[in-house]
Structure formats: structure tokens, C-alpha cells
Design a protein around this motif. Structure first.
Motif, PDB file in Angstrom:
ATOM      1  N   MET A 144       7.243  -7.129  10.506  1.00 25.78           N
ATOM      2  CA  MET A 144       5.811  -7.063  10.284  1.00 25.78           C
ATOM      3  C   MET A 144       5.434  -5.633   9.953  1.00 25.78           C
ATOM      4  O   MET A 144       6.006  -4.681  10.477  1.00 25.78           O
ATOM      5  CB  MET A 144       5.071  -7.543  11.538  1.00 25.78           C
TER       6      MET A 144
ATOM      7  N   HIS B 116       2.204  -2.905   9.801  1.00 28.66           N
ATOM      8  CA  HIS B 116       0.831  -2.585  10.200  1.00 28.66           C
ATOM      9  C   HIS B 116       0.368  -1.504   9.234  1.00 28.66           C
ATOM     10  O   HIS B 116       0.829  -0.371   9.283  1.00 28.66           O
ATOM     11  CB  HIS B 116       0.799  -2.097  11.641  1.00 28.66           C
ATOM     12  N   HIS B 117      -0.540  -1.889   8.351  1.00 35.57           N
ATOM     13  CA  HIS B 117      -1.064  -1.029   7.285  1.00 35.57           C
ATOM     14  C   HIS B 117      -2.307  -0.333   7.823  1.00 35.57           C
ATOM     15  O   HIS B 117      -3.281  -0.992   8.192  1.00 35.57           O
ATOM     16  CB  HIS B 117      -1.392  -1.919   6.078  1.00 35.57           C
TER      17      HIS B 117
ATOM     18  N   CYS C 112      -7.767 -10.171   2.468  1.00 30.69           N
ATOM     19  CA  CYS C 112      -6.837 -10.468   3.563  1.00 30.69           C
ATOM     20  C   CYS C 112      -6.979 -11.911   4.036  1.00 30.69           C
ATOM     21  O   CYS C 112      -5.977 -12.563   4.350  1.00 30.69           O
ATOM     22  CB  CYS C 112      -7.052  -9.491   4.713  1.00 30.69           C
TER      23      CYS C 112
ATOM     24  N   SER D  55      -3.225 -10.636   8.098  1.00 31.42           N
ATOM     25  CA  SER D  55      -4.060 -11.022   9.233  1.00 31.42           C
ATOM     26  C   SER D  55      -4.572  -9.788   9.957  1.00 31.42           C
ATOM     27  O   SER D  55      -4.067  -8.683   9.778  1.00 31.42           O
ATOM     28  CB  SER D  55      -3.274 -11.887  10.221  1.00 31.42           C
TER      29      SER D  55
ATOM     30  N   SER E 260      -7.395  -1.268   9.272  1.00 32.38           N
ATOM     31  CA  SER E 260      -5.995  -1.656   9.409  1.00 32.38           C
ATOM     32  C   SER E 260      -5.874  -3.156   9.182  1.00 32.38           C
ATOM     33  O   SER E 260      -6.838  -3.908   9.323  1.00 32.38           O
ATOM     34  CB  SER E 260      -5.430  -1.271  10.777  1.00 32.38           C
TER      35      SER E 260
ATOM     36  N   HIS F 159      -2.510  -6.342   9.306  1.00 33.37           N
ATOM     37  CA  HIS F 159      -1.110  -6.698   9.519  1.00 33.37           C
ATOM     38  C   HIS F 159      -0.606  -7.564   8.366  1.00 33.37           C
ATOM     39  O   HIS F 159      -1.342  -8.432   7.880  1.00 33.37           O
ATOM     40  CB  HIS F 159      -0.943  -7.497  10.826  1.00 33.37           C
TER      41      HIS F 159
ATOM     42  N   THR G 160       2.931  -9.882   7.261  1.00 26.73           N
ATOM     43  CA  THR G 160       4.159 -10.458   7.791  1.00 26.73           C
ATOM     44  C   THR G 160       5.398  -9.763   7.233  1.00 26.73           C
ATOM     45  O   THR G 160       6.415  -9.661   7.923  1.00 26.73           O
ATOM     46  CB  THR G 160       4.255 -11.961   7.482  1.00 26.73           C
TER      47      THR G 160
ATOM     48  N   HIS H 148       2.452  -7.638   1.668  1.00 29.86           N
ATOM     49  CA  HIS H 148       1.808  -6.347   1.388  1.00 29.86           C
ATOM     50  C   HIS H 148       1.683  -6.125  -0.115  1.00 29.86           C
ATOM     51  O   HIS H 148       0.649  -5.660  -0.602  1.00 29.86           O
ATOM     52  CB  HIS H 148       2.618  -5.233   2.061  1.00 29.86           C
TER      53      HIS H 148
ATOM     54  N   ASP I  23       2.165   2.905   6.816  1.00 36.64           N
ATOM     55  CA  ASP I  23       2.647   1.525   6.924  1.00 36.64           C
ATOM     56  C   ASP I  23       3.736   1.497   7.986  1.00 36.64           C
ATOM     57  O   ASP I  23       4.874   1.884   7.731  1.00 36.64           O
ATOM     58  CB  ASP I  23       3.181   1.023   5.578  1.00 36.64           C
TER      59      ASP I  23
ATOM     60  N   GLU J 275       6.347  -0.229  10.424  1.00 32.43           N
ATOM     61  CA  GLU J 275       7.137  -1.437  10.594  1.00 32.43           C
ATOM     62  C   GLU J 275       7.178  -1.735  12.090  1.00 32.43           C
ATOM     63  O   GLU J 275       7.708  -0.935  12.876  1.00 32.43           O
ATOM     64  CB  GLU J 275       8.544  -1.251  10.034  1.00 32.43           C
TER      65      GLU J 275
END
Length: 102
Positions: free
Chosen positions: A1, A3-4, A30, A37, A59, A61, A63, A68, A99, A101
């Protein structure tokens, strides 16, 4: 996953309003994309005194990298990204992206 995380340095009060106007556009992207999500946004409180320049952020998320990439290539993301670049001090230089991971 992934997290942006995106932090922005608005170029004044009007610019902050433009940044906030881009948030529903990004949220809708999104919501429409599989694999995206948890879109959230708000002011950066900078409690540790390390990121005061960046007063607003968001931010989301993903998968995986494919999700992305779908987000990056979505026309509404490109449009909202242009709004953010135009509103930030120094254009692209006024935007910090990480970003993670996770």
C-alpha cells in the motif's frame, strides 16, 4: 500500500482558497478509482516546527502503484494539480510530495 502525502505552500489567502477548491475535485477522483481510499485534507499544524512553510495538505491511500498511476493520469487530477501549482509559492517548488510504502 502507498500513502500519498502532499503538502503545499499557498501564495497568499486567495491561493489558499484555490487550494481548498481543488480538494473536492481530488476527493471525487479518489472516490471514482478502484484502489484509492481515505482521502483527507486540512491545515498543517506543524507541532514539531519542521514544516511551517507548508500550511495545507492532503493524503490518500493507494492499494498499489497501479492505482497511484491511474490517479496521476486521471484528467481531473491533472486539472486539480494545475490549480495547486498555480496557487503555490514557486509553482511546483511550493509542493512537497511523499509516497510512503506502508
Amino acid at each position: 500500500m502507498l500513502h500519498h502525502i502532499v503538502l503545499m505552500d499557498p501564495d497568499g489567502p486567495e491561493a489558499l482558497a484555490a487550494i481548498k477548491a481543488a480538494m473536492p475535485i481530488l476527493a471525487a477522483v479518489c472516490d471514482a478509482l478502484p484502489g484509492a481510499s481515505g482521502f483527507t485534507h486540512g491545515p498543517n499544524r506543524d507541532f514539531e516546527g519542521k514544516s511551517a512553510r507548508y500550511s495545507y495538505g492532503f493524503s490518500v491511500h493507494f492499494t498499489d502503484r497501479a492505482a497511484h498511476l491511474a490517479y496521476e493520469q486521471h484528467p481531473d487530477h491533472i486539472r486539480a494539480g494545475g490549480m495547486l501549482v498555480a496557487a503555490c509559492r514557486g509553482g511546483h517548488d511550493g509542493i512537497f510530495v511523499a509516497d510512503l510504502e506502508v
